[in-house]
Motif scaffolding. Structure first.
Motif, PDB file in Angstrom:
ATOM      1  N   ASN A  76     -33.179  57.947  23.724  1.00 47.39           N
ATOM      2  CA  ASN A  76     -31.827  58.330  23.286  1.00 47.39           C
ATOM      3  C   ASN A  76     -30.735  57.426  23.851  1.00 47.39           C
ATOM      4  N   ILE A  77     -30.995  56.763  24.978  1.00 50.69           N
ATOM      5  CA  ILE A  77     -29.960  55.909  25.575  1.00 50.69           C
ATOM      6  C   ILE A  77     -30.155  54.418  25.266  1.00 50.69           C
ATOM      7  N   LEU A  78     -31.207  54.086  24.515  1.00 49.93           N
ATOM      8  CA  LEU A  78     -31.439  52.677  24.175  1.00 49.93           C
ATOM      9  C   LEU A  78     -30.454  52.200  23.117  1.00 49.93           C
ATOM     10  N   PRO A  79     -29.990  50.932  23.203  1.00 43.67           N
ATOM     11  CA  PRO A  79     -29.110  50.372  22.173  1.00 43.67           C
ATOM     12  C   PRO A  79     -29.807  50.332  20.809  1.00 43.67           C
ATOM     13  N   ASN A  80     -29.039  50.435  19.737  1.00 38.70           N
ATOM     14  CA  ASN A  80     -29.609  50.439  18.383  1.00 38.70           C
ATOM     15  C   ASN A  80     -30.372  49.165  18.063  1.00 38.70           C
ATOM     16  N   ALA A  81     -29.896  48.022  18.605  1.00 38.35           N
ATOM     17  CA  ALA A  81     -30.570  46.740  18.328  1.00 38.35           C
ATOM     18  C   ALA A  81     -32.020  46.763  18.812  1.00 38.35           C
ATOM     19  N   ILE A  82     -32.254  47.445  19.950  1.00 39.97           N
ATOM     20  CA  ILE A  82     -33.615  47.545  20.481  1.00 39.97           C
ATOM     21  C   ILE A  82     -34.434  48.534  19.651  1.00 39.97           C
ATOM     22  N   LYS A  83     -33.806  49.651  19.270  1.00 42.34           N
ATOM     23  CA  LYS A  83     -34.516  50.638  18.440  1.00 42.34           C
ATOM     24  C   LYS A  83     -34.962  50.039  17.111  1.00 42.34           C
ATOM     25  N   GLU A  84     -34.147  49.126  16.590  1.00 43.46           N
ATOM     26  CA  GLU A  84     -34.478  48.496  15.308  1.00 43.46           C
ATOM     27  C   GLU A  84     -35.788  47.701  15.368  1.00 43.46           C
TER      28      GLU A  84
ATOM     29  N   ILE B  55     -42.867  49.825  20.733  1.00 44.78           N
ATOM     30  CA  ILE B  55     -42.306  50.959  21.477  1.00 44.78           C
ATOM     31  C   ILE B  55     -42.823  50.956  22.907  1.00 44.78           C
ATOM     32  N   MET B  56     -44.124  50.711  23.076  1.00 47.02           N
ATOM     33  CA  MET B  56     -44.700  50.693  24.423  1.00 47.02           C
ATOM     34  C   MET B  56     -44.104  49.579  25.277  1.00 47.02           C
ATOM     35  N   MET B  57     -43.830  48.431  24.664  1.00 45.16           N
ATOM     36  CA  MET B  57     -43.212  47.328  25.407  1.00 45.16           C
ATOM     37  C   MET B  57     -41.806  47.714  25.871  1.00 45.16           C
ATOM     38  N   VAL B  58     -41.044  48.326  24.962  1.00 43.28           N
ATOM     39  CA  VAL B  58     -39.673  48.738  25.302  1.00 43.28           C
ATOM     40  C   VAL B  58     -39.688  49.777  26.419  1.00 43.28           C
TER      41      VAL B  58
ATOM     42  N   LEU C 150     -33.361  44.896  29.064  1.00 44.17           N
ATOM     43  CA  LEU C 150     -33.161  44.043  27.893  1.00 44.17           C
ATOM     44  C   LEU C 150     -31.676  43.924  27.578  1.00 44.17           C
ATOM     45  N   PRO C 151     -31.230  42.763  27.069  1.00 46.36           N
ATOM     46  CA  PRO C 151     -29.836  42.639  26.635  1.00 46.36           C
ATOM     47  C   PRO C 151     -29.565  43.516  25.412  1.00 46.36           C
ATOM     48  N   LYS C 152     -28.307  43.781  25.130  1.00 47.23           N
ATOM     49  CA  LYS C 152     -27.962  44.662  23.999  1.00 47.23           C
ATOM     50  C   LYS C 152     -28.334  44.029  22.663  1.00 47.23           C
TER      51      LYS C 152
ATOM     52  N   ASN D  19     -36.920  39.784  18.620  1.00 45.17           N
ATOM     53  CA  ASN D  19     -38.331  39.971  18.928  1.00 45.17           C
ATOM     54  C   ASN D  19     -38.793  39.111  20.098  1.00 45.17           C
ATOM     55  N   ILE D  20     -38.371  37.851  20.095  1.00 40.63           N
ATOM     56  CA  ILE D  20     -38.794  36.915  21.146  1.00 40.63           C
ATOM     57  C   ILE D  20     -38.298  37.371  22.521  1.00 40.63           C
ATOM     58  N   ASP D  21     -37.081  37.958  22.567  1.00 39.01           N
ATOM     59  CA  ASP D  21     -36.540  38.459  23.838  1.00 39.01           C
ATOM     60  C   ASP D  21     -37.386  39.620  24.361  1.00 39.01           C
ATOM     61  N   LEU D  22     -37.820  40.482  23.423  1.00 38.86           N
ATOM     62  CA  LEU D  22     -38.618  41.643  23.806  1.00 38.86           C
ATOM     63  C   LEU D  22     -39.947  41.204  24.409  1.00 38.86           C
ATOM     64  N   TYR D  23     -40.643  40.294  23.733  1.00 39.79           N
ATOM     65  CA  TYR D  23     -41.932  39.806  24.240  1.00 39.79           C
ATOM     66  C   TYR D  23     -41.752  39.081  25.575  1.00 39.79           C
ATOM     67  N   ASN D  24     -40.715  38.253  25.646  1.00 43.21           N
ATOM     68  CA  ASN D  24     -40.471  37.481  26.868  1.00 43.21           C
ATOM     69  C   ASN D  24     -40.192  38.400  28.055  1.00 43.21           C
ATOM     70  N   ALA D  25     -39.347  39.418  27.815  1.00 44.84           N
ATOM     71  CA  ALA D  25     -39.013  40.358  28.891  1.00 44.84           C
ATOM     72  C   ALA D  25     -40.239  41.160  29.317  1.00 44.84           C
ATOM     73  N   PHE D  26     -41.057  41.541  28.338  1.00 44.18           N
ATOM     74  CA  PHE D  26     -42.260  42.324  28.640  1.00 44.18           C
ATOM     75  C   PHE D  26     -43.248  41.521  29.489  1.00 44.18           C
ATOM     76  N   ILE D  27     -43.478  40.258  29.074  1.00 44.89           N
ATOM     77  CA  ILE D  27     -44.407  39.392  29.819  1.00 44.89           C
ATOM     78  C   ILE D  27     -43.890  39.158  31.237  1.00 44.89           C
ATOM     79  N   THR D  28     -42.593  38.832  31.339  1.00 47.13           N
ATOM     80  CA  THR D  28     -41.993  38.564  32.656  1.00 47.13           C
ATOM     81  C   THR D  28     -42.128  39.777  33.567  1.00 47.13           C
ATOM     82  N   GLU D  29     -41.791  40.961  33.022  1.00 42.72           N
ATOM     83  CA  GLU D  29     -41.849  42.187  33.819  1.00 42.72           C
ATOM     84  C   GLU D  29     -43.287  42.491  34.251  1.00 42.72           C
ATOM     85  N   SER D  30     -44.248  42.289  33.345  1.00 42.72           N
ATOM     86  CA  SER D  30     -45.654  42.536  33.674  1.00 42.72           C
ATOM     87  C   SER D  30     -46.105  41.644  34.830  1.00 42.72           C
TER      88      SER D  30
END
Length: 235
Positions: A118-126, A134-137, A144-146, A150-161
């Motif tokens: 419910n608190i995630l920005p719409n750009a991420i929900k999209e 969803i699991m990555m988010v 994640l930035p607002k 797609n590339i930002d999501l994968y990059n952030a997920f890999i970095t965080e892992s």
């Protein structure tokens, strides 16, 4: 009224689809019996993950010949859209629809993660139209930035892992692991041998002056945190 058979093409490495089907039945049925049932059209053949085949073009060609040779069977083939076989195979093509809002809500309820959503920005929900996204988010939550792609999501997920593992184990060296993953991704191969992976890493190894033992160590670490998956026969 047909016999359903699940046939994971990720495990198919040969030139003999008939032998592969016989193997996937998991009982001692003779090749002649399998062939007889194929000729009678007794099967619903579920070929899963064409894009995960180690030799995509070759497997596609074999499937094409197979469907023509045994036309009475029902056949379903799954693949990512980047490997759409519709020009080669005479089969109707269907695209899997993205998850709708109700399915997303059910998924989140099962994970007890509705509040975070419910608190995630719409750009991420999209971006969240598959369970994987969803699991990555949910894994990286608010890191994640607002305005995210797609590339930002994968990059952030890999970095965080990688960073999480580095916190647990100081020998993880997340920066080195990222270099290895980047080299693998640049090759755009889905499946490769252990020796091929070492060969890909040799460029980085020379630049960074790594020892051979260190390359093996990095592969072991990537397998441990499941950013690489090890298959049968050393792939």
């Amino acid at each position: 009224e047909k016999i359903p058979l699940f046939l994971p093409l990720q495990q198919y490495h040969g030139n003999d689809l008939l032998a592969f089907i016989q193997q996937c039945i998991h009982t001692s049925v003779s090749r002649e019996t399998v062939e007889h049932h194929l000729e009678q059209g007794a099967f619903l053949l579920l070929f899963d993950g064409l894009d995960e085949s180690s030799e995509y073009e070759k497997t596609l060609s074999e499937l094409h010949a197979f469907t023509k040779h045994y036309p009475k069977n029902k056949i379903i083939i799954t693949t990512r859209t980047s490997h759409d076989p519709k020009d080669m195979l005479p089969l109707p093509t269907f695209a899997l629809a993205p998850m709708n809002q109700k399915q997303i809500q059910t998924f989140l309820q099962n994970k007890n993660e509705e509040e975070i959503w419910n608190i995630l920005p719409n750009a991420i929900k999209e971006l969240c139209r598959t369970p994987l996204h969803i699991m990555m988010v949910l894994h990286i939550k608010n890191k994640l930035p607002k305005d995210v792609k797609n590339i930002d999501l994968y990059n952030a997920f890999i970095t965080e892992s990688l960073v999480l593992q580095e916190k647990k184990d100081k020998n993880y060296y997340s920066a080195d692991l990222k270099k290895v993953l980047a080299q693998i991704a640049f090759q755009t191969e889905m499946t490769f041998s252990h020796s091929s992976l070492l060969e890909q890493m040799s460029t980085i190894a020379k630049e960074e002056q790594w020892e051979k033992k260190y390359e093996q160590e990095l592969i072991a670490k990537l397998l441990k945190i499941e950013l690489l998956q090890e298959q049968e026969n050393g792939a």
